[in-house]
Design a protein around this motif. Structure first.
Motif, PDB file in Angstrom:
ATOM      1  N   GLY A   1     -80.063 -14.065 -17.319  1.00  0.00           N
ATOM      2  CA  GLY A   1     -80.816 -14.953 -17.915  1.00  0.00           C
ATOM      3  C   GLY A   1     -81.246 -14.815 -19.120  1.00  0.00           C
ATOM      4  O   GLY A   1     -80.767 -13.937 -19.998  1.00  0.00           O
ATOM      5  N   ILE A   2     -82.292 -15.745 -19.569  1.00  0.00           N
ATOM      6  CA  ILE A   2     -82.804 -15.677 -21.104  1.00  0.00           C
ATOM      7  C   ILE A   2     -83.640 -14.189 -21.263  1.00  0.00           C
ATOM      8  O   ILE A   2     -84.319 -13.801 -20.458  1.00  0.00           O
ATOM      9  N   ILE A   3     -83.406 -13.767 -22.524  1.00  0.00           N
ATOM     10  CA  ILE A   3     -84.040 -12.319 -22.739  1.00  0.00           C
ATOM     11  C   ILE A   3     -85.431 -12.784 -23.492  1.00  0.00           C
ATOM     12  O   ILE A   3     -85.539 -13.332 -24.408  1.00  0.00           O
ATOM     13  N   SER A   4     -86.293 -12.553 -22.666  1.00  0.00           N
ATOM     14  CA  SER A   4     -87.783 -13.071 -23.190  1.00  0.00           C
ATOM     15  C   SER A   4     -88.800 -12.096 -22.431  1.00  0.00           C
ATOM     16  O   SER A   4     -88.438 -11.391 -21.588  1.00  0.00           O
ATOM     17  N   PRO A   5     -90.141 -12.057 -23.039  1.00  0.00           N
ATOM     18  CA  PRO A   5     -91.073 -10.916 -22.402  1.00  0.00           C
ATOM     19  C   PRO A   5     -91.608 -11.493 -21.157  1.00  0.00           C
ATOM     20  O   PRO A   5     -91.912 -10.671 -20.567  1.00  0.00           O
TER      21      PRO A   5
ATOM     22  N   SER B   1     -89.500 -12.771 -18.689  1.00  0.00           N
ATOM     23  CA  SER B   1     -88.362 -12.999 -17.769  1.00  0.00           C
ATOM     24  C   SER B   1     -87.927 -11.390 -17.109  1.00  0.00           C
ATOM     25  O   SER B   1     -88.333 -10.583 -17.568  1.00  0.00           O
ATOM     26  N   SER B   2     -87.131 -11.744 -16.143  1.00  0.00           N
ATOM     27  CA  SER B   2     -86.536 -10.550 -15.584  1.00  0.00           C
ATOM     28  C   SER B   2     -85.582  -9.530 -16.621  1.00  0.00           C
ATOM     29  O   SER B   2     -85.433  -8.500 -16.415  1.00  0.00           O
ATOM     30  N   PHE B   3     -85.021 -10.215 -17.588  1.00  0.00           N
ATOM     31  CA  PHE B   3     -84.429  -9.632 -18.607  1.00  0.00           C
ATOM     32  C   PHE B   3     -85.318  -9.474 -20.143  1.00  0.00           C
ATOM     33  O   PHE B   3     -85.119 -10.082 -21.018  1.00  0.00           O
TER      34      PHE B   3
ATOM     35  N   GLY C   1     -81.684 -14.509 -26.422  1.00  0.00           N
ATOM     36  CA  GLY C   1     -82.932 -14.697 -26.374  1.00  0.00           C
ATOM     37  C   GLY C   1     -83.781 -14.225 -27.435  1.00  0.00           C
ATOM     38  O   GLY C   1     -83.180 -14.405 -28.707  1.00  0.00           O
ATOM     39  N   THR C   2     -84.950 -13.485 -27.510  1.00  0.00           N
ATOM     40  CA  THR C   2     -85.630 -12.952 -28.403  1.00  0.00           C
ATOM     41  C   THR C   2     -84.981 -11.866 -29.062  1.00  0.00           C
ATOM     42  O   THR C   2     -84.556 -10.939 -28.402  1.00  0.00           O
ATOM     43  N   PRO C   3     -84.986 -11.523 -30.328  1.00  0.00           N
ATOM     44  CA  PRO C   3     -84.180 -10.560 -30.957  1.00  0.00           C
ATOM     45  C   PRO C   3     -85.161  -9.181 -30.860  1.00  0.00           C
ATOM     46  O   PRO C   3     -84.529  -8.055 -30.718  1.00  0.00           O
TER      47      PRO C   3
ATOM     48  N   ASP D   1     -91.582  -9.009 -10.610  1.00  0.00           N
ATOM     49  CA  ASP D   1     -93.098  -9.274 -10.575  1.00  0.00           C
ATOM     50  C   ASP D   1     -93.248  -9.287  -9.017  1.00  0.00           C
ATOM     51  O   ASP D   1     -92.868 -10.302  -8.365  1.00  0.00           O
ATOM     52  N   ILE D   2     -94.146  -8.500  -8.554  1.00  0.00           N
ATOM     53  CA  ILE D   2     -94.082  -8.570  -6.951  1.00  0.00           C
ATOM     54  C   ILE D   2     -94.998  -9.608  -6.374  1.00  0.00           C
ATOM     55  O   ILE D   2     -94.596 -10.118  -5.460  1.00  0.00           O
TER      56      ILE D   2
END
Length: 320
Positions: A78-82, A84-86, A116-118, A292-293
């Motif tokens: 998936g997308i790399i972002s704060p 997300s799971s990545f 996603g985000t650097p 996230d639980i």
């Protein structure tokens, strides 16, 4: 016995019957409430147990004749972002768990992402490099459908990169996009009121015309981030890149087959090929956590109850 006494007795009997029926009804209600409570509690326990079971490292099934050796694996999708799971917050603890597994013969990162985000990509990349030096374990990356942009930034932390012939690979560039409405706001008769301290605090405001120094500022920032990206790729693929580096670092992307020819990847292969060829094992322990639980419990509860839960829409291709 008089009629009055007989009526009193009948009324008392009727009242007694009504009280008995009321007591029975109350008992039935209490019984159903207790039953619903225990059923709900049991369902909750099942979901919680399922959550913690799924979040503990799971071993893949052994093939006939396979030994006990295995590799530690993480799936990064998936997308790399704060959020997300990545993200660094989610992935870094998983990486540390995988590297500290003394019995694992190495690490496999199975990646499927368009970037996603650097910042998030850089944090994850740097953590992998640090853990490699500390634990002296080989890291091999496998690209699935996409290994592009920020995902490729993460991938070059590995010792080797494998892709499918059709994996979208590369996109070593930086992009910033948006919209501007300076003429629209005039046409609809809206007055824009902006109050700022600092000459450039309102830079890139969508309702203000772009100035020459705005454009220059944007290019300076993008060029600086792009330079960092190039340095990371050059260090990670040292001595392996083939061809015109200007083209390689142009932000363009290729199929996995072409990426191998350019030195962006080391070869073609899938998970099972890589495990056997690089580590001589047929099993892996999956250290991927579900995140996230609360979200996970809600999703699992919804799945068990057959509820249609909404999920965030993921963009198909997120350039770095």
């Amino acid at each position: 016995m008089s009629d009055t006494d007989a009526n009193k007795i009948n009324n008392m009997d009727l009242t007694a019957d009504l009280v008995k029926d009321l007591i029975k009804e109350r008992r039935r209600d209490r019984c159903w409430r207790n039953l619903r409570f225990f059923a709900g509690f049991a369902l909750f326990l099942v979901v919680v147990i399922g959550f913690f079971t799924s979040n503990s490292p799971s071993m893949s099934d052994s093939e006939p004749g396979a030994g006990k050796d295995y590799v530690a694996m993480l799936r990064l999708n998936g997308i790399i972002s704060p959020d997300s799971s990545f993200s660094a917050e989610q992935v870094v603890p998983q990486l540390r768990q995988a590297f500290t597994d003394k019995d694992a013969k190495g690490i496999i990162l199975d990646i499927d992402s368009g970037g996603g985000t650097p910042v998030q990509a850089a944090i994850i990349h740097d953590e992998i490099v640090k853990l490699k030096k500390k634990y002296h374990k080989k890291v091999v990356v496998i690209g699935e459908d996409m290994l592009a942009s920020g995902a490729y930034y993460v991938a070059v932390s590995g010792d080797k990169i494998y892709v499918n012939a059709n994996t979208i690979t590369g996109s070593i560039g930086v992009i910033m996009a948006g919209f501007g409405f300076p003429e629209t706001i005039k046409k609809i008769g809206v007055e824009r009121r902006v109050y700022a301290a600092g000459d450039h605090k309102d830079r890139l405001d969508e309702f203000l015309p772009v100035q020459a120094d705005d454009t220059q500022k944007i290019h300076n920032v993008l060029d600086e981030v792009h330079t960092n990206f190039i340095q990371v790729v050059t260090a990670g693929r040292q001595g392996k890149l083939v061809g015109d580096t200007k083209e390689i670092f142009s932000g363009d992307f290729w199929t996995g087959e072409s990426a191998v020819k350019l030195g962006l990847a080391d070869g073609l292969g899938n998970l099972w090929d890589v495990m056997q060829n690089e580590f001589k094992v047929s099993r892996f322990k999956d250290y991927t956590a579900e995140g996230d639980i609360i979200k996970t419990l809600a999703n699992k509860m919804g799945a068990m109850l057959g509820l249609p839960l909404r999920s965030e829409q993921m963009r198909l291709f997120e350039k770095f």
